[in-house]
Each structure stands twice: as structure tokens, then as C-alpha cells.
Design an enzyme around this catalytic site. Sequence first.
Site, PDB file in Angstrom:
ATOM      1  N   GLU A 147      -2.992  23.430  37.552  1.00  0.00           N
ATOM      2  CA  GLU A 147      -2.681  24.844  37.307  1.00  0.00           C
ATOM      3  C   GLU A 147      -1.451  25.333  38.071  1.00  0.00           C
ATOM      4  O   GLU A 147      -1.529  26.302  38.843  1.00  0.00           O
ATOM      5  CB  GLU A 147      -3.884  25.729  37.653  1.00  0.00           C
ATOM      6  CG  GLU A 147      -5.106  25.412  36.823  1.00  0.00           C
ATOM      7  CD  GLU A 147      -6.223  26.457  36.962  1.00  0.00           C
ATOM      8  OE1 GLU A 147      -6.093  27.366  37.790  1.00  0.00           O
ATOM      9  OE2 GLU A 147      -7.208  26.340  36.241  1.00  0.00           O
ATOM     10  N   GLU A 157     -11.088  21.224  33.186  1.00  0.00           N
ATOM     11  CA  GLU A 157     -12.010  22.227  33.727  1.00  0.00           C
ATOM     12  C   GLU A 157     -12.477  23.153  32.623  1.00  0.00           C
ATOM     13  O   GLU A 157     -11.701  23.576  31.772  1.00  0.00           O
ATOM     14  CB  GLU A 157     -11.334  23.118  34.795  1.00  0.00           C
ATOM     15  CG  GLU A 157     -11.140  22.456  36.125  1.00  0.00           C
ATOM     16  CD  GLU A 157     -10.472  23.376  37.146  1.00  0.00           C
ATOM     17  OE1 GLU A 157     -10.699  24.602  37.123  1.00  0.00           O
ATOM     18  OE2 GLU A 157      -9.703  22.845  37.969  1.00  0.00           O
TER      19      GLU A 157
HETATM   20  C1  BGP Z   1      -9.389  27.126  38.472  1.00  0.00           C
HETATM   21  C2  BGP Z   1      -9.135  26.227  39.638  1.00  0.00           C
HETATM   22  C3  BGP Z   1     -10.373  25.719  40.296  1.00  0.00           C
HETATM   23  C4  BGP Z   1     -11.533  26.684  40.317  1.00  0.00           C
HETATM   24  C5  BGP Z   1     -11.715  27.404  38.994  1.00  0.00           C
HETATM   25  C6  BGP Z   1     -12.705  28.538  39.029  1.00  0.00           C
HETATM   26  O1  BGP Z   1      -8.373  28.061  38.378  1.00  0.00           O
HETATM   27  O2  BGP Z   1      -8.366  25.104  39.258  1.00  0.00           O
HETATM   28  O3  BGP Z   1     -10.008  25.251  41.554  1.00  0.00           O
HETATM   29  O4  BGP Z   1     -11.544  27.482  41.419  1.00  0.00           O
HETATM   30  O5  BGP Z   1     -10.505  27.920  38.523  1.00  0.00           O
HETATM   31  O6  BGP Z   1     -12.079  29.718  39.431  1.00  0.00           O
HETATM   32  P1  BGP Z   1     -12.683  30.725  40.450  1.00  0.00           P
HETATM   33  O7  BGP Z   1     -13.141  29.910  41.605  1.00  0.00           O
HETATM   34  O8  BGP Z   1     -11.571  31.644  40.804  1.00  0.00           O
HETATM   35  O9  BGP Z   1     -13.785  31.416  39.747  1.00  0.00           O
END
Ligand code: BGP
Length: 470
Positions: free
Chosen positions: A161, A376
Site C-alpha cells: 500500500e 488483503e
Molecule cells: C491495510 C494495511 C494493514 C491493515 C489493514 C486494516 O491498509 O495494509 O496493515 O492494518 O489495512 O486496516 P486498519 O488496521 O486501519 O483497520
Amino acid sequence: MFPKDFLWGAASAAYQVEGAWNIDGKQPSIWDEWTKIPGKTFEGTNGDIAADHYHKFEEDVALMKEMGLKTYRFSISWTRILNDGKVNQKGLDFYHNLIDTLIKNDIEPMITLYHWDLPKKLQDTYGGWESTRIIEDFLAYAKVCFDAFHTKVKYWIVMNEPNIFTYQGYVLGVHPPGDVNQMALFLKTFHHTALVHAHTVLLYKNGGYNNKGMIGSSIALTPGIARSESPKDKVALDRYMELNFNWYTDIYFKGTYPKWAWNYYQEQGMIDFEISSQDNDTLKQAASLTDFIGINYYQSTMIADNPYEDGVGVKMFNTDGKKREFEESGIPGLFKHVENPNVEYTDWNWVVDPAGLTHTLRLLKEAYNLPIVISENGLGAFDQVVDGKIHDDYRIDFIEKHIHATKAAIDEGVEVLAYCVWSFTDLLSWLNGYQKRYGFVYIDFEDPNLPRIKKDSFYWYQKLIASQTE
Ligand code: BGP
């Protein structure tokens, strides 16, 4: 049915699970520093201990094995394996042990090289991503990883990201280094991530590491949907997509920026970098050698016209999980994000829209025709332990619908290699603390032993994998 060799997976990132932030020679990263500054994260939470995966990885891999997981995506902590340019053997040993344990249990390791934990020293010395000096340092780091693990690891994700950490670090100011409204720096640092990705792909491909392995990078993609069929809303959607989707994917997977967006940013005086003909060659060559597109898909967004006069601007998002009224945000004169009446929202006001995943996969196939790794996808929620069990049917529902959405794209000819749920165990959410849970495995963060409990979703995914791979 999915293809027999489909990689059913789950994901994590070093800072969010490992803990052990300062032991066995690990140096501080920008996140070790950032989370200690009062007011930066939800209730001051940090990853000092996190899920203590550093000490508990064997227990975690045993759970993965029990679940039948086919791949585990995790990131390497740069500051754990390199210390002032010198290799830290203890750090390398940790990853060797993790990788060996995974392989012994028939789980394919999938490595992310960069999941945001930049060595603090590089930020302090030359502004980290702000300087092209990052390229040389990153390549030295990547080389250590490739040298050590290329015979064991087939799947490599260079960047996680890059669009998010640069935007949040230089426009919203909620990630390190915490600058606000620095559009030119955001675009420049993002560009540097693309150069780093490109050089790293070339290093991998030309360095003798390509032992049937595959390399790509993962972009966070939030596809837009026009609020109406009106020409104004449709133009707004085009602009949103060009600036917030194609800007990121084109440079990584084609090696060029989309024209309208480039002209727009240039007219705004926001382009503060040049692309030399050598850079151009590097970007194009790497794009043609990149093996897959990684996507992190969580949500879609509804887009509408946003007038220049009195239009809405950028807004901060929900980090406390107290669901609130939808707040419009956008760029005056271009587009705005509006409430979508046809979908549900999570407690953190994230849109739930499986169809957006099918749409994204189709768009990518159309534009780049490369295999895709869904690196993800998942649901952050408050989970309750009731009589030692976690009945997270809402998570099962979310994942099941997104798997169907993936299948719909596969049926149309999109090649999807893997689906990794965020996350395997509960872990630290960067800005939302430990209360926003994503895992198949619950962790009681109040208990110093950090006991693991399998959620209902664990058993559900276990069954699904078994039914697809028998
Ligand atoms: C993405 C990231 C992850 C994870 C996920 C969930 O942006 O790559 O590392 O954190 O989001 O997001 P959040 O933890 O902000 O809910």
C-alpha cells in the site's frame, strides 16, 4: 470450485504482530517512534509486544496448519535484519525459522518486503521516502532478503500500500512523518516507492534469484461507483478513478502515469520530481517483468460531483469504532465521497461491498492482464468472548461474500492466484488500537500470556479450504 492450487491464505505485518521491538539487535523503525508520541494512535497503543509472534510463531504456525492454510503472507522487519548496514544474524534466524516452520507444515511463505516500518535512521538522515537515496538503501535490504530466502520463498511483495502510507504521512498527517497537506511531497514519495519497486523487481529478475518465484507489489484499491447517471457524477467518477486508482496502478504495472491526472497535478504545481529517460526505462522494463498485481481490497466508495465553490475538502476518518453519520469529503471542483444508500457500513464507517471486489478484479484484468494476488481483505470488528467462544458470524458472512465475488471474476477469466484474509491472528491496527479485530484467532491482549482462541470463522475457513482442496 476454485483452482486446485489456489492459495487460501491469511496475512499479517511485522510491526502489527511481532512485538520484540528492541531485542536481539533490532533497531527502531519510524513506527516505534511514532506510536510513542502522545496522541498519535488510538489510546496510545503500540506494537512493542503486539501478538508477540516473535516468540509465539510456532504456536501460530501450528494453528495455521490445523486450519489447512495454504499460504501465510507476512512482512520482514527491515530494522530486525539490518543494523547500520550490517546484517543482524539473529534477525535473519528468526525469519529462517519462521519460513522453515511454514514449509515443514506445507504452508507457502509469501513475503512482503516493505510494510511501513522504515528504519528511523533513514527518516532522520535524509527524510526516508522523500529522497532518491532510499533506492540504494532499499536495494541493499532487498538483496539481503533475496540472498537469504530466495531458495525457500516463491512469492514476493515489494511494497504494501504505497499509496496509503505516503498519503497518510504527507497529506493527512496521521502516519509518520506526520506532514499535513503536502501534496507535492505525497506525489514525490509515492513516485519514489514506484522507483524502488521497479529497481527491486529488476534486482530479483536479473540477480539470479528467480527460482520459479513471482514478484509484485500490493496497492490499496477503493473503486468508485457514480452516485447517479448524470454526466456530472460520471465525470466526477472518472476523475476520482484517474487520481485514486489508475495513478497508482499505471505507474507500477505499466510504467507510466495516466495523462489527464499528470496534467492536472502539473497544472496545480504539485509535481516536484522529474522522470529521467533512465527512470522511464527502469519503470517500463520492471512493469513488463512484474509477475502479479497485489491488491488490498476492503471497500468501495460512492462518488459524486463536488463543485469548486463551497465544495467539500479532505476529512479525517473514524479511528475509534463509534459509528457516526456519514461525512462527505473530497476535492472541490473534482469529486466527493458520498453516502451509499445501498450498502452497510462497519463500526469504523467502512463500506461493505463485495461487488466492488469483482469490479476491481475486472478493471485490473482489462487494464494490465496480469495474475492477481488478493493480499488483503477482511473485516475489522469488535469481537466478544462468550463462554470461551467467539461467534463472529458477521466476519464469516463478509469473507464468504468476498470469496464469491472473487469466484465471479475468476469465472469471467481473471487469473487470481491467492486470497489472503487480513488477518490470521488478531493484531495491532495502526491507528485503531487492539480493539479493532480482524483475526481468525482471537488474542486476549489483557492477559500477559496473550492466549490464542479460535473464533467461529477459524473453523468455517478450515472447512471451506478442505472442501476446495479435497
Ligand atoms: C491495510 C494495511 C494493514 C491493515 C489493514 C486494516 O491498509 O495494509 O496493515 O492494518 O489495512 O486496516 P486498519 O488496521 O486501519 O483497520
